[in-house]
Write a protein that holds these residues in place. Structure first.
Motif, mmCIF file in Angstrom:
data_model
loop_
_atom_site.group_PDB
_atom_site.id
_atom_site.type_symbol
_atom_site.label_atom_id
_atom_site.label_comp_id
_atom_site.label_asym_id
_atom_site.label_seq_id
_atom_site.Cartn_x
_atom_site.Cartn_y
_atom_site.Cartn_z
ATOM 1 N N GLN A 72 0.794 -1.226 0.000
ATOM 2 C CA GLN A 72 0.000 0.000 0.000
ATOM 3 C C GLN A 72 0.830 1.282 0.000
ATOM 4 O OE1 GLN A 72 -3.362 -0.444 -0.405
ATOM 5 N NE2 GLN A 72 -2.762 -2.611 -0.491
ATOM 6 N N ARG A 73 2.116 1.208 -0.157
ATOM 7 C CA ARG A 73 2.924 2.423 -0.185
ATOM 8 C C ARG A 73 2.664 3.195 -1.479
ATOM 9 N NH1 ARG A 73 8.915 0.412 1.389
ATOM 10 N NH2 ARG A 73 8.194 -1.391 0.196
ATOM 11 N N PRO A 74 2.624 4.543 -1.409
ATOM 12 C CA PRO A 74 2.391 5.348 -2.620
ATOM 13 C C PRO A 74 3.494 5.107 -3.658
ATOM 14 C CG PRO A 74 2.160 6.679 -0.641
ATOM 15 C CD PRO A 74 2.755 5.386 -0.205
ATOM 16 N N LEU A 75 3.085 5.130 -4.933
ATOM 17 C CA LEU A 75 4.037 4.894 -6.015
ATOM 18 C C LEU A 75 4.270 6.131 -6.874
ATOM 19 C CD1 LEU A 75 2.853 1.358 -7.232
ATOM 20 C CD2 LEU A 75 4.822 1.895 -5.779
ATOM 21 N N VAL A 76 3.670 7.265 -6.476
ATOM 22 C CA VAL A 76 3.825 8.492 -7.250
ATOM 23 C C VAL A 76 5.308 8.874 -7.317
ATOM 24 C CG1 VAL A 76 3.212 10.929 -7.453
ATOM 25 C CG2 VAL A 76 1.531 9.266 -6.602
ATOM 26 N N ASP A 77 5.815 9.069 -8.532
ATOM 27 C CA ASP A 77 7.208 9.466 -8.773
ATOM 28 C C ASP A 77 8.212 8.428 -8.258
ATOM 29 O OD1 ASP A 77 6.316 11.849 -9.917
ATOM 30 O OD2 ASP A 77 6.266 12.851 -7.961
ATOM 31 N N LYS A 78 7.797 7.151 -8.137
ATOM 32 C CA LYS A 78 8.699 6.078 -7.707
ATOM 33 C C LYS A 78 8.683 4.954 -8.745
ATOM 34 C CE LYS A 78 8.203 6.855 -2.728
ATOM 35 N NZ LYS A 78 7.802 6.240 -1.430
ATOM 36 N N PRO A 79 9.759 4.191 -8.847
ATOM 37 C CA PRO A 79 9.761 3.054 -9.780
ATOM 38 C C PRO A 79 8.775 1.986 -9.311
ATOM 39 C CG PRO A 79 11.743 3.016 -8.430
ATOM 40 C CD PRO A 79 11.053 4.322 -8.143
ATOM 41 N N PHE A 80 8.153 1.308 -10.250
ATOM 42 C CA PHE A 80 7.190 0.265 -9.896
ATOM 43 C C PHE A 80 7.174 -0.792 -10.999
ATOM 44 C CE2 PHE A 80 4.909 3.385 -12.377
ATOM 45 C CZ PHE A 80 4.129 2.627 -13.246
ATOM 46 N N CYS A 81 6.550 -1.928 -10.697
ATOM 47 C CA CYS A 81 6.390 -3.021 -11.647
ATOM 48 C C CYS A 81 4.918 -3.424 -11.676
ATOM 49 C CB CYS A 81 7.234 -4.238 -11.239
ATOM 50 S SG CYS A 81 8.993 -3.900 -11.013
ATOM 51 N N THR A 82 4.553 -4.215 -12.633
ATOM 52 C CA THR A 82 3.186 -4.733 -12.680
ATOM 53 C C THR A 82 3.230 -6.251 -12.793
ATOM 54 O OG1 THR A 82 3.075 -4.515 -15.094
ATOM 55 C CG2 THR A 82 2.295 -2.659 -13.776
ATOM 56 N N ARG A 83 2.255 -6.880 -12.196
ATOM 57 C CA ARG A 83 2.113 -8.333 -12.285
ATOM 58 C C ARG A 83 0.621 -8.639 -12.237
ATOM 59 N NH1 ARG A 83 5.748 -12.894 -11.965
ATOM 60 N NH2 ARG A 83 4.421 -14.728 -12.025
ATOM 61 N N ASP A 84 0.112 -9.323 -13.266
ATOM 62 C CA ASP A 84 -1.326 -9.617 -13.353
ATOM 63 C C ASP A 84 -2.146 -8.338 -13.218
ATOM 64 O OD1 ASP A 84 -0.654 -12.315 -13.573
ATOM 65 O OD2 ASP A 84 -0.737 -12.600 -11.398
ATOM 66 N N GLU A 85 -1.671 -7.250 -13.854
ATOM 67 C CA GLU A 85 -2.319 -5.935 -13.869
ATOM 68 C C GLU A 85 -2.344 -5.245 -12.510
ATOM 69 O OE1 GLU A 85 -6.126 -6.141 -15.727
ATOM 70 O OE2 GLU A 85 -5.271 -6.556 -17.701
ATOM 71 N N GLN A 86 -1.570 -5.754 -11.557
ATOM 72 C CA GLN A 86 -1.484 -5.114 -10.236
ATOM 73 C C GLN A 86 -0.190 -4.315 -10.143
ATOM 74 O OE1 GLN A 86 -1.709 -8.446 -7.588
ATOM 75 N NE2 GLN A 86 -3.937 -8.654 -7.772
ATOM 76 N N LEU A 87 -0.285 -3.126 -9.539
ATOM 77 C CA LEU A 87 0.892 -2.297 -9.327
ATOM 78 C C LEU A 87 1.655 -2.794 -8.101
ATOM 79 C CD1 LEU A 87 -0.729 1.229 -9.786
ATOM 80 C CD2 LEU A 87 0.524 -0.090 -11.493
ATOM 81 N N CYS A 92 8.449 -5.146 -3.207
ATOM 82 C CA CYS A 92 7.447 -6.217 -3.112
ATOM 83 C C CYS A 92 7.530 -7.157 -4.316
ATOM 84 C CB CYS A 92 6.042 -5.621 -3.004
ATOM 85 S SG CYS A 92 5.703 -4.862 -1.396
ATOM 86 N N TYR A 93 7.756 -6.567 -5.481
ATOM 87 C CA TYR A 93 7.867 -7.418 -6.667
ATOM 88 C C TYR A 93 9.044 -8.386 -6.522
ATOM 89 C CZ TYR A 93 8.150 -8.892 -11.517
ATOM 90 O OH TYR A 93 8.179 -9.651 -12.661
ATOM 91 N N SER A 94 10.166 -7.876 -6.046
ATOM 92 C CA SER A 94 11.348 -8.727 -5.867
ATOM 93 C C SER A 94 11.081 -9.833 -4.855
ATOM 94 C CB SER A 94 12.539 -7.884 -5.409
ATOM 95 O OG SER A 94 12.867 -6.917 -6.383
ATOM 96 N N THR A 95 10.434 -9.468 -3.737
ATOM 97 C CA THR A 95 10.146 -10.450 -2.695
ATOM 98 C C THR A 95 9.197 -11.530 -3.189
ATOM 99 O OG1 THR A 95 10.464 -8.778 -0.962
ATOM 100 C CG2 THR A 95 9.239 -10.768 -0.372
ATOM 101 N N LEU A 96 8.192 -11.106 -3.955
ATOM 102 C CA LEU A 96 7.147 -12.047 -4.369
ATOM 103 C C LEU A 96 7.507 -12.844 -5.619
ATOM 104 C CD1 LEU A 96 4.038 -9.731 -3.843
ATOM 105 C CD2 LEU A 96 4.719 -11.669 -2.400
ATOM 106 N N TYR A 97 8.203 -12.198 -6.565
ATOM 107 C CA TYR A 97 8.327 -12.828 -7.882
ATOM 108 C C TYR A 97 9.753 -12.950 -8.429
ATOM 109 C CZ TYR A 97 3.332 -11.806 -7.874
ATOM 110 O OH TYR A 97 2.009 -11.737 -7.550
ATOM 111 N N SER A 98 10.683 -12.153 -7.951
ATOM 112 C CA SER A 98 12.021 -12.188 -8.541
ATOM 113 C C SER A 98 12.736 -13.478 -8.163
ATOM 114 C CB SER A 98 12.853 -10.984 -8.090
ATOM 115 O OG SER A 98 12.353 -9.805 -8.660
#
Length: 282
Positions: A72-87, A92-98
């Motif tokens: 739930q952390r804000p992603l405005v002006d921060k790098p982000f990834c998508t997985r199954d259309e979720q931001l 979190c992406y690294s922890t869950l999927y990398s």
């Protein structure tokens, strides 16, 4: 009479009211949001004129709704990834999927350079030669006993060495008398032609092509002086041997009448051989 300035859709007066111009036509805020406002992907509510509209790949969010799906952390002006259309934030992406590095067991962060081999992943700096410990990167490597080696270290550690030039044999060698040779090094002792792929024999441990062996070591026919190609292990030409002299079968003829003496009795006159009939005339 005062000029009217009405909403293009509902016709309500816009004098003294907020409005939005779209396609050169004025709309009240309510009509504009109803007709043209994007729907937020997170809360499913319209993104009004007073809200910041954040978009990514034709999808839209309120500024407050643009956050990591997992933490739930804000992603405005921060790098982000998508997985199954979720931001997702990168953490979190690294922890869950990398994937995890096979060597150091740490997460390989999105966008990092990595090497994949046989279903496992490595940080580029962790995929190293087992012997010299230098990163292999995009260079060729050779697996051995569950480890990976750069080509030069593999050759140094494991490759057979040619008995002639002592350099590693990396492909297509020849074994002779239990020892490895490069094809280009396995040559006839006489003419120096390559022996790989052709019949050859040896003398005193040295390899010879058939032509050189016959020329150097084969017995010579007394009659035609050509070699009699009798070589160990390669079969023998038919020849006649008499008093340490040899003849091809086709050359073992009477000196006078040239009749074949193979399988017949014969006489000698000095170095000549004669049939019994010609021998009586001597």
């Amino acid at each position: 009479m005062a000029e009217r300035y009405d909403c293009h859709y509902c016709k309500e007066s816009l004098i003294g009211e907020k409005y939005v111009v779209c396609e050169e036509k004025p709309y009240c805020v309510t009509c504009y949001e109803s007709l043209y406002a994007n729907t937020c992907e997170d809360c499913r509510k319209p993104i009004g004129c007073s809200s910041r509209d954040l978009s990514y790949k034709d999808r839209h969010w309120h500024e407050d709704c643009f956050h990591c799906f997992h933490c739930q952390r804000p992603l405005v002006d921060k790098p982000f990834c998508t997985r199954d259309e979720q931001l997702l934030c990168t953490e979190c992406y690294s922890t869950l999927y990398s994937s995890k590095c096979h060597q150091c067991k740490k997460t390989i962060m999105p966008g990092s350079r990595k090497t994949e081999y046989k279903g496992s992943s490595w940080h580029e700096t962790c995929f190293t030669c087992q012997h010299c410990q230098q990163p292999i990167g995009t260079k060729s490597f050779i697996p051995q006993d569950n480890s990976n080696y750069c080509v030069s270290c593999y050759e140094e550690q494991f490759a057979l060495q040619c008995v002639h030039c002592t350099k590693p044999i990396t492909s297509g060698g020849v074994t002779y008398r239990g020892q490895p040779w490069h094809k280009d090094c396995f040559l006839c002792t006489g003419c120096k032609e390559q022996l790989s792929g052709q019949r050859f024999t040896s003398r005193d441990g040295a390899p010879y092509c058939l032509g050189c062996f016959c020329s150097l070591y084969a017995k010579k026919c007394v009659s035609c002086t050509s070699p009699i190609s009798a070589m160990p292990g390669l079969g023998s030409s038919q020849y006649i041997s008499f008093e340490e002299r040899q003849w091809h079968n086709d050359c073992f003829n009477c000196k006078k009448c040239s009749v074949s003496l193979v399988g017949r009795g014969f006489l000698t006159d000095r170095d000549d051989i004669l049939c019994p009939e010609c021998g009586k005339e001597v």
